[in-house]
Structure formats: C-alpha cells, structure tokens
Design a protein around this motif. Structure first.
Motif, PDB file in Angstrom:
ATOM      1  N   ILE A   5       0.823  -1.204   0.000  1.00 33.30           N
ATOM      2  CA  ILE A   5       0.000   0.000   0.000  1.00 33.30           C
ATOM      3  C   ILE A   5       0.861   1.259   0.000  1.00 33.30           C
ATOM      4  O   ILE A   5       0.562   2.216  -0.693  1.00 33.30           O
ATOM      5  N   VAL A   6       1.953   1.271   0.738  1.00 33.80           N
ATOM      6  CA  VAL A   6       2.745   2.496   0.874  1.00 33.80           C
ATOM      7  C   VAL A   6       4.001   2.525   0.011  1.00 33.80           C
ATOM      8  O   VAL A   6       4.702   3.513  -0.014  1.00 33.80           O
ATOM      9  N   SER A   7       4.297   1.491  -0.720  1.00 30.93           N
ATOM     10  CA  SER A   7       5.500   1.461  -1.545  1.00 30.93           C
ATOM     11  C   SER A   7       5.157   1.012  -2.960  1.00 30.93           C
ATOM     12  O   SER A   7       4.426   0.050  -3.145  1.00 30.93           O
ATOM     13  N   THR A   8       5.672   1.738  -3.906  1.00 35.33           N
ATOM     14  CA  THR A   8       5.390   1.422  -5.304  1.00 35.33           C
ATOM     15  C   THR A   8       6.689   1.198  -6.053  1.00 35.33           C
ATOM     16  O   THR A   8       7.604   2.015  -5.981  1.00 35.33           O
ATOM     17  N   ARG A   9       6.802   0.097  -6.773  1.00 34.22           N
ATOM     18  CA  ARG A   9       7.983  -0.193  -7.574  1.00 34.22           C
ATOM     19  C   ARG A   9       7.717   0.292  -9.004  1.00 34.22           C
ATOM     20  O   ARG A   9       6.689  -0.023  -9.583  1.00 34.22           O
ATOM     21  N   ILE A  10       8.661   1.035  -9.542  1.00 35.50           N
ATOM     22  CA  ILE A  10       8.520   1.583 -10.880  1.00 35.50           C
ATOM     23  C   ILE A  10       9.288   0.721 -11.868  1.00 35.50           C
ATOM     24  O   ILE A  10      10.486   0.523 -11.733  1.00 35.50           O
ATOM     25  N   GLY A  11       8.589   0.203 -12.887  1.00 33.90           N
ATOM     26  CA  GLY A  11       9.229  -0.598 -13.939  1.00 33.90           C
ATOM     27  C   GLY A  11       9.956  -1.810 -13.401  1.00 33.90           C
ATOM     28  O   GLY A  11       9.536  -2.446 -12.444  1.00 33.90           O
ATOM     29  N   ASP A  12      11.093  -2.119 -14.020  1.00 36.21           N
ATOM     30  CA  ASP A  12      11.891  -3.281 -13.633  1.00 36.21           C
ATOM     31  C   ASP A  12      13.096  -2.881 -12.786  1.00 36.21           C
ATOM     32  O   ASP A  12      14.039  -3.651 -12.642  1.00 36.21           O
ATOM     33  N   ILE A  20       2.849   8.760   0.362  1.00 34.72           N
ATOM     34  CA  ILE A  20       2.377   9.375   1.595  1.00 34.72           C
ATOM     35  C   ILE A  20       0.869   9.161   1.737  1.00 34.72           C
ATOM     36  O   ILE A  20       0.364   8.933   2.817  1.00 34.72           O
ATOM     37  N   LYS A  21       0.135   9.235   0.629  1.00 35.88           N
ATOM     38  CA  LYS A  21      -1.320   9.096   0.640  1.00 35.88           C
ATOM     39  C   LYS A  21      -1.759   8.222  -0.521  1.00 35.88           C
ATOM     40  O   LYS A  21      -1.095   8.142  -1.540  1.00 35.88           O
ATOM     41  N   GLY A  22      -2.912   7.621  -0.366  1.00 34.21           N
ATOM     42  CA  GLY A  22      -3.544   6.924  -1.473  1.00 34.21           C
ATOM     43  C   GLY A  22      -3.071   5.499  -1.669  1.00 34.21           C
ATOM     44  O   GLY A  22      -2.233   4.979  -0.947  1.00 34.21           O
ATOM     45  N   ILE A  23      -3.644   4.909  -2.694  1.00 32.27           N
ATOM     46  CA  ILE A  23      -3.355   3.523  -3.060  1.00 32.27           C
ATOM     47  C   ILE A  23      -2.651   3.553  -4.408  1.00 32.27           C
ATOM     48  O   ILE A  23      -3.080   4.267  -5.312  1.00 32.27           O
ATOM     49  N   PRO A  24      -1.586   2.786  -4.591  1.00 30.42           N
ATOM     50  CA  PRO A  24      -0.863   2.810  -5.857  1.00 30.42           C
ATOM     51  C   PRO A  24      -1.765   2.471  -7.049  1.00 30.42           C
ATOM     52  O   PRO A  24      -2.559   1.531  -6.996  1.00 30.42           O
ATOM     53  N   LEU A  29      -5.958  -3.649  -5.142  1.00 33.58           N
ATOM     54  CA  LEU A  29      -6.852  -2.901  -4.263  1.00 33.58           C
ATOM     55  C   LEU A  29      -7.414  -1.668  -4.971  1.00 33.58           C
ATOM     56  O   LEU A  29      -8.595  -1.349  -4.831  1.00 33.58           O
ATOM     57  N   SER A  30      -6.593  -0.992  -5.753  1.00 30.54           N
ATOM     58  CA  SER A  30      -7.041   0.179  -6.506  1.00 30.54           C
ATOM     59  C   SER A  30      -8.154  -0.190  -7.482  1.00 30.54           C
ATOM     60  O   SER A  30      -9.180   0.486  -7.565  1.00 30.54           O
ATOM     61  N   THR A  31      -7.972  -1.273  -8.214  1.00 34.38           N
ATOM     62  CA  THR A  31      -8.973  -1.727  -9.182  1.00 34.38           C
ATOM     63  C   THR A  31     -10.263  -2.124  -8.486  1.00 34.38           C
ATOM     64  O   THR A  31     -11.360  -1.774  -8.931  1.00 34.38           O
ATOM     65  N   LEU A  32     -10.155  -2.830  -7.375  1.00 34.41           N
ATOM     66  CA  LEU A  32     -11.330  -3.260  -6.623  1.00 34.41           C
ATOM     67  C   LEU A  32     -12.134  -2.064  -6.116  1.00 34.41           C
ATOM     68  O   LEU A  32     -13.351  -1.987  -6.311  1.00 34.41           O
ATOM     69  N   LEU A  33     -11.461  -1.103  -5.486  1.00 36.05           N
ATOM     70  CA  LEU A  33     -12.158   0.068  -4.964  1.00 36.05           C
ATOM     71  C   LEU A  33     -12.761   0.908  -6.083  1.00 36.05           C
ATOM     72  O   LEU A  33     -13.866   1.442  -5.939  1.00 36.05           O
ATOM     73  N   CYS A  34     -12.071   1.010  -7.195  1.00 36.13           N
ATOM     74  CA  CYS A  34     -12.591   1.741  -8.353  1.00 36.13           C
ATOM     75  C   CYS A  34     -13.870   1.075  -8.860  1.00 36.13           C
ATOM     76  O   CYS A  34     -14.860   1.758  -9.155  1.00 36.13           O
ATOM     77  N   ASN A  35     -13.873  -0.241  -8.966  1.00 35.84           N
ATOM     78  CA  ASN A  35     -15.064  -0.964  -9.427  1.00 35.84           C
ATOM     79  C   ASN A  35     -16.241  -0.777  -8.473  1.00 35.84           C
ATOM     80  O   ASN A  35     -17.387  -0.620  -8.915  1.00 35.84           O
ATOM     81  N   ILE A  36     -15.984  -0.787  -7.184  1.00 39.33           N
ATOM     82  CA  ILE A  36     -17.053  -0.583  -6.202  1.00 39.33           C
ATOM     83  C   ILE A  36     -17.628   0.826  -6.350  1.00 39.33           C
ATOM     84  O   ILE A  36     -18.848   1.013  -6.438  1.00 39.33           O
ATOM     85  N   TYR A  37     -16.771   1.818  -6.409  1.00 41.29           N
ATOM     86  CA  TYR A  37     -17.217   3.216  -6.507  1.00 41.29           C
ATOM     87  C   TYR A  37     -17.947   3.476  -7.831  1.00 41.29           C
ATOM     88  O   TYR A  37     -19.042   4.039  -7.844  1.00 41.29           O
ATOM     89  N   TYR A  38     -17.353   3.077  -8.949  1.00 40.13           N
ATOM     90  CA  TYR A  38     -17.969   3.330 -10.251  1.00 40.13           C
ATOM     91  C   TYR A  38     -19.233   2.503 -10.451  1.00 40.13           C
ATOM     92  O   TYR A  38     -20.153   2.945 -11.131  1.00 40.13           O
TER      93      TYR A  38
END
Length: 94
Positions: A5-12, A20-24, A29-38
C-alpha cells in the motif's frame, strides 16, 4: 500488505518510492475500490439518466448499450440526445 500500500515499484528497477497518501495506481486494491465506486455511480446516477432519456425517445426496446471496464465507459446509442446528455453529465462531473 502494508508494503504494497505504501511502496510502489517503478518498472523493472530496484527503485522504490514511498507513498504518503492513497493507493498505488494499478494495484489490485485500486482496481477493486474503483469498481465498487464506479459501480455505485453507474447504478445511482448514470443509468437513471439514460433510462429517462430513453423513455422520451423510445420506439420499443432499449436504444442504448452502456458497458464499463474499471474506469472506462463505452456508450452506444441510437439516440443523439442520450449520447449528448451522457457526455454533458460526465463532463460536468455529475
């Protein structure tokens, strides 16, 4: 879980950026929450608008097809008024 949730790996690369905030973006989890909201947005706001327009212009049967893949909408309609209303509402942010 916390690391995802708090760390995002970029590319390879081995570089990690701490969020600091939000979901990568792109996380499960981002896709799931987006589907629920939309899904809720679609049922409560979008479909009633489309159905009301279709009642006004109906010549029998549904005159539109609305489909969504996560946050991408596709509206196909035989009614220009339905398409225009949909685009106007989307542009205004409902």
């Amino acid at each position: 879980i916390e690391k995802n949730i708090v760390s995002t790996r970029i590319g390879d690369t081995e570089i990690e950026f701490n969020q600091i905030k939000g979901i990568p973006q792109g996380s499960v989890l981002s896709t799931l929450l987006c589907n629920i909201y939309y899904g809720d947005l679609e049922q409560k706001l979008i479909r009633p608008i489309l159905e009301e327009n279709e009642k006004k212009a109906r010549h029998g049967g549904l005159q539109y097809l609305l489909t969504r893949l996560v946050d991408d909408f596709l509206l196909i309609s035989t009614s220009k008024q339905t398409v225009d209303t949909f685009a106007e509402k989307l542009g205004a942010g409902f």
